[in-house]
Scaffold this active site. Sequence first.
Site, PDB file in Angstrom:
ATOM      1  N   LYS A   4     -11.890   0.607  -1.787  1.00  0.00           N
ATOM      2  CA  LYS A   4     -10.972   0.956  -2.762  1.00  0.00           C
ATOM      3  C   LYS A   4     -11.389   1.255  -4.184  1.00  0.00           C
ATOM      4  CE  LYS A   4      -8.024   0.657   0.775  1.00  0.00           C
ATOM      5  NZ  LYS A   4      -8.503  -0.113   1.672  1.00  0.00           N
ATOM      6  N   SER A  14       0.894  -1.268   0.137  1.00  0.00           N
ATOM      7  CA  SER A  14      -0.175   0.052  -0.163  1.00  0.00           C
ATOM      8  C   SER A  14       0.779   1.216   0.102  1.00  0.00           C
ATOM      9  CB  SER A  14      -0.997   0.031   0.977  1.00  0.00           C
ATOM     10  OG  SER A  14       0.120  -0.079   2.293  1.00  0.00           O
ATOM     11  N   HIS A  22      -5.446  -3.174  -2.953  1.00  0.00           N
ATOM     12  CA  HIS A  22      -5.188  -2.349  -3.861  1.00  0.00           C
ATOM     13  C   HIS A  22      -4.908  -2.985  -5.115  1.00  0.00           C
ATOM     14  CE1 HIS A  22      -4.661   0.624  -0.640  1.00  0.00           C
ATOM     15  NE2 HIS A  22      -3.998  -0.487   0.003  1.00  0.00           N
TER      16      HIS A  22
END
Length: 403
Positions: free
Chosen positions: A251, A188, A216
């Site tokens: 996300k 990250s 992510h």
Amino acid sequence: MAMNQALPHSSWLAELPQQLAALDTQQLRRTRRSVAPLQGAHILVDGQPLLQFCSNDYLGLASHPDLVNAARAGAQDFGVGSGGSPMVSGHSTANAALEADLARFVQLPRALYFYAGFATNASVIPALVAAGDAVFSDSLNHASLIDGCRLSRADIQRYPHGDLAALDTLLTASPARRKLVVSDAVFSMDGNVADIPGLLALCERHDALLMLDDAHGLGVLGPQGRGSLAAAGLTGEQASPRVLYMATLSKAAGVSGAFVAGSEVLVEWLLQKTRSYTFATAAPALLARALQASLRLMEHEPVLRARLQARIQQLRAGLAPLLARTGWRLLPSDTAIQALVVGDNAAALALMEGLRQRGLWVPAIRPPTVLQGTARLRIALSAAHTEDDVELLLAALTELATP
């Protein structure tokens, strides 16, 4: 005791002001800011309009009308709360349908939907290993994975970031019968991707389970955004029962929550033994409806990932001339996370403030989130960014880098 009565000097609570002052001296005190969305990648921050490069909304879906309408319809059908844990009355038909869609999307046998990503990692790991077992954790793993390892009470072995040879040595030396390897799939703060086939090969060799946190990567990497595991060719018919795949839905998916996916038996075990699933209130059905809309867009709108990739290439090409003359480092990354390492905490904060004064919000990331001496700007790109947005950022960085 009255609220205005002074604490005795011997109390540990009386030490907190000095400890906060020490954070200020080290440039480590965090500050929250109140934000509200504007248009595109623009937001209102404490009343100031800014172009932001800090959101994890990588595909720009958080305000997409399809998601908003789906959430509105979900609220009309189910209300705004779930009313109970999934094991009691909170497992709505919408949440059940989302789990089926998630499993299909990531091409794994079964999925389990959680209300929050941090709670997922912190509680799934203790459901898999305990005292007497061993867990092997990449040194740059997210805090939620680190906390999950600690809560498990298993023997924790940290290996240098991405060092498969060191991991192999640790696995070989471990006498534990049950071994769990945990790793971010996309790291990250650096933006690099783990060697997933290499990790799985080691797990097969040492009879270990591999848990991947793809917070992510989902929506960004792999065919149709199916994530890092799909990008590695390890889903569908190539899926391994040794892999537990976890991803957040806050996300690229643009909503909230998280899920784990894997074999039928592994997910059933987690359903039975994960405390944050058993004892926490389920996520509201309106979020599940919004997430179903998000999955459809990720699968059928490749233009979103194409825009994101164009902005990534534009930024990296534009920063290249600055690196040689500033001493800054741009870490290798093909993902939405672009880490511009400055080094010094104060320098990173000054760069962040200089950008803010020019109408740009790019967060400075400092220890303990990253290693000492590697303070950086974490530039998060999105399909919501335009070519002009990235040019504004490059121009501002060029101006700030000029003596």
